[in-house]
Design an enzyme around this catalytic site. Structure first.
Site, PDB file in Angstrom:
ATOM      1  N   ASP A  49       0.814  -1.216   0.000  1.00 39.94           N
ATOM      2  CA  ASP A  49       0.000   0.000   0.000  1.00 39.94           C
ATOM      3  C   ASP A  49       0.847   1.266   0.000  1.00 39.94           C
ATOM      4  OD1 ASP A  49      -2.749   1.253   0.455  1.00 39.94           O
ATOM      5  OD2 ASP A  49      -1.631   2.055   2.156  1.00 39.94           O
ATOM      6  N   TYR A  54       2.343  10.270   0.970  1.00 37.54           N
ATOM      7  CA  TYR A  54       3.293   9.666   1.908  1.00 37.54           C
ATOM      8  C   TYR A  54       4.707  10.164   1.596  1.00 37.54           C
ATOM      9  CZ  TYR A  54      -0.481   6.363   3.055  1.00 37.54           C
ATOM     10  OH  TYR A  54      -1.673   5.797   3.444  1.00 37.54           O
ATOM     11  N   SER A 156     -11.111   6.081   0.890  1.00 37.69           N
ATOM     12  CA  SER A 156     -10.488   5.987   2.209  1.00 37.69           C
ATOM     13  C   SER A 156     -11.130   7.002   3.137  1.00 37.69           C
ATOM     14  CB  SER A 156      -8.980   6.241   2.120  1.00 37.69           C
ATOM     15  OG  SER A 156      -8.378   6.129   3.398  1.00 37.69           O
ATOM     16  N   TRP A 211      -6.228   0.342   7.974  1.00 36.16           N
ATOM     17  CA  TRP A 211      -4.928   0.880   8.367  1.00 36.16           C
ATOM     18  C   TRP A 211      -4.859   1.094   9.880  1.00 36.16           C
ATOM     19  CZ3 TRP A 211      -4.486   6.011  10.338  1.00 36.16           C
ATOM     20  CH2 TRP A 211      -5.595   6.848  10.148  1.00 36.16           C
ATOM     21  N   GLY A 288       2.746  -1.914   9.274  1.00 39.98           N
ATOM     22  CA  GLY A 288       3.678  -0.811   9.029  1.00 39.98           C
ATOM     23  C   GLY A 288       4.969  -0.976   9.794  1.00 39.98           C
ATOM     24  N   GLN A 294       9.915  -6.819  14.203  1.00 40.23           N
ATOM     25  CA  GLN A 294       8.520  -6.399  14.340  1.00 40.23           C
ATOM     26  C   GLN A 294       7.643  -7.089  13.306  1.00 40.23           C
ATOM     27  OE1 GLN A 294       8.984  -2.198  13.740  1.00 40.23           O
ATOM     28  NE2 GLN A 294       9.055  -1.718  15.920  1.00 40.23           N
TER      29      GLN A 294
END
Length: 329
Positions: A49, A54, A156, A211, A288, A294
């Site tokens: 995505d 961004y 969105s 998200w 993310g 992670q």
């Protein structure tokens, strides 16, 4: 990896996906992005995505460079962009933001260049635009599909009413309506997915690419004792995230969730993501992660879903106390 159909479309997305908001360019380098996207892809993730805004276009450029170097079969993954905010920041001029035919078309062409691809699998209207007629938006997206520049279009943070209006227009003119929506969804933010969109799911179908399943990192537990240096909430310019999420009552709930995760033998992030994807109306949850460790931990959410028995879900609801009240008509 589990794959789910995106609403009533034929497209299948991995139930976990990988996004670049905040992280690409601001927090990680090309090498890190290459490693993380490689791990994601090798574990079955097929949706990456992105958006024009961004890092003001730099995120798409970084992802484009990684994808070019990877040389993966283009048919084996899906990528997205979103248009509304523009990528020039304070330098934006009229027609360089919003959902006009001009901006949507030019933003799409710019995204294709930055991502170094011939088409976008998913293209989102990043926010509703009160100044552009919905007919113009729907027709523009339909045209981009006919031109082969995008395959599916969506929205969105639109409301259920706005989505149904887009579908009404599409049906009236025999055009293609929105297939997916990208709302925020996590243990703290629930209303759109669990309440507002119920009629949309039922009447026209809706895929969701949610998200912030970890609430900007709050649901990792790392903010329980303050804000660590180098974390997302420590980045300059993201103070609004800090103000929104770092509240004492939320921290106390996270601490209780951590105890529950410990009892279940899984990490708090995995439990939180698993809770999101347990909802059948979630097509995919966008991860993310900024570090390899992670991301690998986030991927264990696929197994953590099995721990979410009705009893465990009841314990989570008792901690959160925020289940949306469904309006009865």
């Amino acid at each position: 990896m589990e794959y789910r159909r995106m609403g009533r479309s034929g497209l299948q997305l991995s139930v976990l996906s990988f996004g670049s908001w905040v992280t690409f360019h601001k927090q990680i380098s090309d090498n890190s992005a290459d490693e993380l996207m490689g791990i994601a892809y090798d574990n079955g993730i097929n949706f990456f995505d992105n958006a024009e805004v961004y890092a003001l276009g730099e995120s798409e450029k970084m992802m484009g460079r990684v994808l070019k170097a990877k040389k993966w079969d283009r048919t084996s993954y899906t990528i997205s962009s979103k248009a509304f905010f523009g990528w020039r920041g304070k330098e934006n001029k009229p027609n360089q933001t919003g959902l006009s035919r001009k901006h949507l078309t030019e933003a799409c062409n710019e995204a294709l260049q930055r991502l170094q691809t011939d088409y976008l699998d998913l293209y989102f209207c990043h926010r509703p635009d009160k100044n552009t007629p919905i007919e113009e938006v729907v027709l523009t997206m339909n045209t981009l599909i006919q031109q082969g520049k995008i395959l599916y279009w969506g929205t969105s943070e639109w409301s259920g009413v706005e989505l149904m209006e887009a579908h009404r227009v599409a049906q009236h003119y025999r055009l293609i309506g929105p297939s997916m929506e990208q709302p925020q969804y996590n243990l703290f933010e629930r209303n759109k997915i669990e309440n507002d969109y119920l009629e949309v799911y039922k009447n026209v179908g809706l895929g969701t690419t949610i998200w912030s399943p970890l609430a900007a990192g709050l649901l990792t537990g790392k903010y329980n004792n303050g804000i660590p240096e180098g974390s997302r909430l420590a980045i300059e310019g993201f103070d609004w995230l800090k103000e929104r999420w770092i509240m004492q009552d939320k921290i106390e709930k996270v601490q209780q969730l951590q105890l529950l995760a410990n009892e279940l033998g899984c990490s708090l992030p995995a439990l939180s993501i698993a809770w999101c994807i347990k909802n059948p109306n979630v097509t995919t949850a966008i991860l993310g992660a900024t570090k390899k460790e992670q991301l690998i931990d986030n991927l264990t959410a696929l197994k953590a879903v099995e721990l979410l028995t009705s009893e465990v879900v009841g314990k989570i609801e008792a901690i959160m106390q925020n289940k949306p009240v469904i309006a009865e008509y």
